[in-house]
Design an enzyme around this catalytic site. Sequence first.
Site, PDB file in Angstrom:
ATOM      1  N   HIS A 204     -12.905   2.537   3.621  1.00  0.00           N
ATOM      2  CA  HIS A 204     -12.033   3.670   2.952  1.00  0.00           C
ATOM      3  C   HIS A 204     -12.892   4.771   2.412  1.00  0.00           C
ATOM      4  CE1 HIS A 204      -8.834   0.417   2.345  1.00  0.00           C
ATOM      5  NE2 HIS A 204      -8.097   1.597   2.729  1.00  0.00           N
TER       6      HIS A 204
ATOM      7  N   SER B 216       0.746  -1.126   0.053  1.00  0.00           N
ATOM      8  CA  SER B 216      -0.050  -0.195  -0.104  1.00  0.00           C
ATOM      9  C   SER B 216       0.627   1.202   0.044  1.00  0.00           C
ATOM     10  CB  SER B 216      -0.872  -0.041   1.205  1.00  0.00           C
ATOM     11  OG  SER B 216      -1.436   1.360   1.449  1.00  0.00           O
ATOM     12  N   SER B 217       0.490   2.473  -0.689  1.00  0.00           N
ATOM     13  CA  SER B 217       1.016   3.519  -0.671  1.00  0.00           C
ATOM     14  C   SER B 217       1.540   4.276   0.773  1.00  0.00           C
ATOM     15  CB  SER B 217       0.414   4.704  -1.133  1.00  0.00           C
ATOM     16  OG  SER B 217      -1.052   4.879  -0.940  1.00  0.00           O
ATOM     17  N   CYS B 218       0.870   3.598   1.777  1.00  0.00           N
ATOM     18  CA  CYS B 218       1.000   4.155   3.212  1.00  0.00           C
ATOM     19  C   CYS B 218       2.276   3.503   3.805  1.00  0.00           C
ATOM     20  CB  CYS B 218      -0.233   3.678   4.277  1.00  0.00           C
ATOM     21  SG  CYS B 218      -0.326   1.952   4.623  1.00  0.00           S
TER      22      CYS B 218
ATOM     23  N   LYS C  90       2.920  -4.415   6.106  1.00  0.00           N
ATOM     24  CA  LYS C  90       3.418  -4.323   4.722  1.00  0.00           C
ATOM     25  C   LYS C  90       4.992  -4.206   4.555  1.00  0.00           C
ATOM     26  CE  LYS C  90      -0.756  -4.967   3.048  1.00  0.00           C
ATOM     27  NZ  LYS C  90      -0.889  -6.207   2.381  1.00  0.00           N
TER      28      LYS C  90
ATOM     29  N   TYR D 280      -0.525  -0.854  10.120  1.00  0.00           N
ATOM     30  CA  TYR D 280      -0.592  -1.594   8.818  1.00  0.00           C
ATOM     31  C   TYR D 280       0.663  -1.361   7.944  1.00  0.00           C
ATOM     32  CZ  TYR D 280      -2.866  -2.454   4.245  1.00  0.00           C
ATOM     33  OH  TYR D 280      -3.425  -2.884   3.061  1.00  0.00           O
TER      34      TYR D 280
HETATM   35  O1  GFB Z   1      -9.512   6.384   2.620  1.00  0.00           O
HETATM   36  P1  GFB Z   1      -9.069   6.873   4.084  1.00  0.00           P
HETATM   37  O2  GFB Z   1     -10.107   6.198   4.974  1.00  0.00           O
HETATM   38  O3  GFB Z   1      -7.818   6.618   4.464  1.00  0.00           O
HETATM   39  O4  GFB Z   1      -9.383   8.304   4.327  1.00  0.00           O
HETATM   40  P2  GFB Z   1      -6.271   7.227   4.238  1.00  0.00           P
HETATM   41  C1  GFB Z   1      -8.843   9.201   3.426  1.00  0.00           C
HETATM   42  C2  GFB Z   1      -9.436  10.555   3.815  1.00  0.00           C
HETATM   43  O5  GFB Z   1     -10.841  10.831   3.676  1.00  0.00           O
HETATM   44  C3  GFB Z   1      -8.997  10.876   5.321  1.00  0.00           C
HETATM   45  C4  GFB Z   1     -11.286  11.263   4.916  1.00  0.00           C
HETATM   46  O6  GFB Z   1      -8.592  12.142   5.417  1.00  0.00           O
HETATM   47  C5  GFB Z   1     -10.402  10.865   6.183  1.00  0.00           C
HETATM   48  O7  GFB Z   1     -10.545  11.681   7.300  1.00  0.00           O
HETATM   49  N1  GFB Z   1     -12.900  10.928   4.893  1.00  0.00           N
HETATM   50  C6  GFB Z   1     -13.960  12.002   5.117  1.00  0.00           C
HETATM   51  C7  GFB Z   1     -13.337   9.611   5.335  1.00  0.00           C
HETATM   52  N2  GFB Z   1     -14.887  11.160   5.135  1.00  0.00           N
HETATM   53  C8  GFB Z   1     -14.734   9.906   5.328  1.00  0.00           C
HETATM   54  C9  GFB Z   1     -15.586   8.659   5.490  1.00  0.00           C
HETATM   55  O8  GFB Z   1     -16.710   8.711   5.620  1.00  0.00           O
HETATM   56  N3  GFB Z   1     -14.771   7.567   5.669  1.00  0.00           N
HETATM   57  C10 GFB Z   1     -13.420   7.308   5.415  1.00  0.00           C
HETATM   58  N4  GFB Z   1     -12.663   6.251   5.611  1.00  0.00           N
HETATM   59  N5  GFB Z   1     -12.831   8.745   5.273  1.00  0.00           N
HETATM   60  C11 GFB Z   1      -5.565   4.874   4.177  1.00  0.00           C
HETATM   61  C12 GFB Z   1      -5.150   3.711   5.141  1.00  0.00           C
HETATM   62  O9  GFB Z   1      -5.350   6.003   4.549  1.00  0.00           O
HETATM   63  O10 GFB Z   1      -4.818   4.460   2.838  1.00  0.00           O
HETATM   64  C13 GFB Z   1      -5.180   2.371   4.714  1.00  0.00           C
HETATM   65  O11 GFB Z   1      -5.662   3.881   6.384  1.00  0.00           O
HETATM   66  C14 GFB Z   1      -4.467   2.140   3.320  1.00  0.00           C
HETATM   67  O12 GFB Z   1      -4.407   1.702   5.588  1.00  0.00           O
HETATM   68  C15 GFB Z   1      -5.189   3.243   2.256  1.00  0.00           C
HETATM   69  O13 GFB Z   1      -3.073   2.216   3.323  1.00  0.00           O
HETATM   70  C16 GFB Z   1      -4.377   3.124   0.904  1.00  0.00           C
HETATM   71  O14 GFB Z   1      -6.228   7.438   2.848  1.00  0.00           O
HETATM   72  O15 GFB Z   1      -6.016   8.305   5.072  1.00  0.00           O
END
Ligand code: GFB
Length: 305
Positions: A177, A105-107, A138, A134
Site C-alpha cells: 500500500h 475494506s473501504s474499497c 469482500k 478484491y
Molecule cells: O494505498 P494504495 O496502493 O491503494 O494507493 P488504494 C493509494 C494512492 O497512492 C494511489 C498512490 O493513488 C497510488 O497511485 N501512490 C503513490 C502509491 N505512490 C505510491 C507507491 O509507491 N505505492 C503505492 N501502493 N501507491 C487500496 C486497495 O486502494 O485500498 C486495496 O488497492 C485496499 O485493495 C486498500 O482496499 C484499502 O488506496 O488506491
Amino acid sequence: MKVLIVGSNGLVGKSLQGVLSKNNNISELISSKRTDADLFNFDETRQLLERTKPSILINAAARVGGIYANNTKRTEFILENLKINTNLLEASIPYSNMTIFNLGSSCIYPVDVENPIKESSVMTGKLERTNSPYAMAKLTAIEIGEAISKEYGHKIINLMPTNLYGPNDKFSEHDSHVIPGLIYRMHNAKINNDSSFKIWGTGKPLREFLYVEDLADAINFLIDSNVEDKLLNIGSGEEISIFNLALKIKEVVGYEGEVVFDSNMPDGIKRKLLDSSILNNLGWKPSTDLDTGLANTYKWFIDNI
Ligand code: GFB
C-alpha cells in the site's frame, strides 16, 4: 471468552495479538497462521474450528496489497480471498453461538459514492476498477455472512477499516500500500542519493489512514461492547492528498531529493473518507495521529530490514 484470530501473522493479526492479550475478559486467545491451518483448504479450516471451538472468531486473513498488486494480480486477489472467506464461513455454520468479526475494506463502496462514506451506501453502485476483484470477494463475504446469520443465527459483525498502516506491514516496491511502499522506495532513494523520486499517479487522490494499533484497539472495544450493528466503518476521520503524504514521508525518512509524478501509474479512487460516526457514537475514537504513526512505522522498518 475464547477468541480465535485467523491471519495472525499479518499486519492486523500481529497487532490484534498484542492488544487482545491484555484483555482480561478473554480467557483464551488462539492465533492461527497459514502453517497452522491452510484456509484455502476446507477440511483444514473445518478442523481448525472443531479443534478450537472459539466463542469469537476474528477473520484477519486475506490476500492484500496496494493498488498495483490489486490491479495486476486480479485473478489471485478474487480467488484467494473468496476461498478464505467461503471456507471460513461455511466451516462456521455448525457453531451458531460463535460471534464472527469479519474484516473487509473501504474499497467495498462504489466508485462514485458520496464522501464521507456511510455504511448504508454499500452495494449502491459500481466498484472502482483497480481493486474490484478484491472488493467483490469482500462483498461476497458480507452477503454469505448475512445469509448464515439469518438462517443459522450467528452474530456476524463486518468491519470495514480505511487504509491501514503500521509495524509488520508489507514493505516492497510493487506489492505494498502507499505508506509502506513510499517508505520502502524513499528509504532506498535516500541510500542511493537519487536526485528525484517518482510517486505513482498524480498525487491528487485523497486518502484516510488508520494506524493498525488503533484498528486492534477498536476490535478490542467491540469485543467488550454488545454491538448490534452488522456493518461498521473504522477510520481516523482525517484525509490527506497523496502528494502531501509523500512530503511527510520524505521528512520522516530524511530524503532530500525532489518529488515528481509517474503518470503511467493509476490514481485509483479520487477520494475515500469513511463516515465512522456509528462507531464513534458507540464510544470509540482513534488515538494515533498520522505524524506519530508514520514515525513509529519508519522506526519499525529500520529495526526490521
Ligand atoms: O494505498 P494504495 O496502493 O491503494 O494507493 P488504494 C493509494 C494512492 O497512492 C494511489 C498512490 O493513488 C497510488 O497511485 N501512490 C503513490 C502509491 N505512490 C505510491 C507507491 O509507491 N505505492 C503505492 N501502493 N501507491 C487500496 C486497495 O486502494 O485500498 C486495496 O488497492 C485496499 O485493495 C486498500 O482496499 C484499502 O488506496 O488506491
